[in-house]
Design a protein around this motif. Sequence first.
Motif, short mmCIF file in Angstrom:
data_model
loop_
_atom_site.label_atom_id
_atom_site.label_comp_id
_atom_site.label_asym_id
_atom_site.label_seq_id
_atom_site.Cartn_x
_atom_site.Cartn_y
_atom_site.Cartn_z
N THR A 253 43.57 31.58 41.95
CA THR A 253 44.04 30.70 40.88
C THR A 253 42.85 30.07 40.17
O THR A 253 42.84 29.91 38.94
N SER A 254 41.82 29.72 40.93
CA SER A 254 40.59 29.17 40.36
C SER A 254 39.44 29.46 41.30
O SER A 254 39.63 29.83 42.46
N SER B 271 54.72 26.94 41.04
CA SER B 271 54.25 25.88 40.15
C SER B 271 55.14 24.65 40.30
O SER B 271 56.24 24.71 40.88
N LYS C 86 43.92 29.25 45.82
CA LYS C 86 45.06 30.11 45.49
C LYS C 86 46.33 29.30 45.64
O LYS C 86 46.63 28.76 46.72
#
Length: 225
Positions: free
Chosen positions: A61-62, A16, A12
């Motif tokens: 996030t992934s 950016s 997470k």
Amino acid sequence: MTTPLELRDVTKVYGSGDTAVTALAHATLSVAAEEMVALVGPSGSGKTTLLSIAGGLLHATSGEVRVGGRDISAATPRQLTALRRDTVGFVFQAVNLVPFLTARENLLLVDELRGRRSKASRQRADQLLGELGLAHRTGNLPGQLSGGERQRVAIGRALMNEPRLVLFDEPTSALDTQLGEQVMELIKAEVKGRSIAAVIITHDERMTHYADRTVHIVDGVLNAT
């Protein structure tokens, strides 16, 4: 039997570019039915982020997040709402009880949202409140309860929907040792007796011995012990 919770390489990131902050880094964790996992780490280590992702309050996030065998990584808000209503129980430090409902009504609200209010629901609410030492407080509003009492009501509410997975953020932080142990015994009995899984954030070393396993997290990185 389907595993209640599986995190696979979950990351997470907030923000950016140069301002990006990694709150959770490649976390992998599996929690079986009837298992209690204690999650221990300093403030800001990513504990609450992990719980929020596990319970569908945040998207990772992934990585892959499975609750009850179902991949929720790309679930819609509506699907996540149903997941939290039917499958996951939460107890966070901000207990978020409905202020104009009594302790009993706060528990019954869970089944009302599922369209299942019944005599059995009322009996279960009363049983849970009794086990939590609140039989004499069932008709009190949250504002008439102490901090510890409100926390115990929140624990009872989390157990009302008989979830597959229960996520606790410092469930004994407002309780003395004796009451904290009683609460942990109740949690343990629910976990073991109803084939559910639990992840418990705690800073209270007095309570970690109730867990089947302890996982430490530092700077978003999990380390099982």
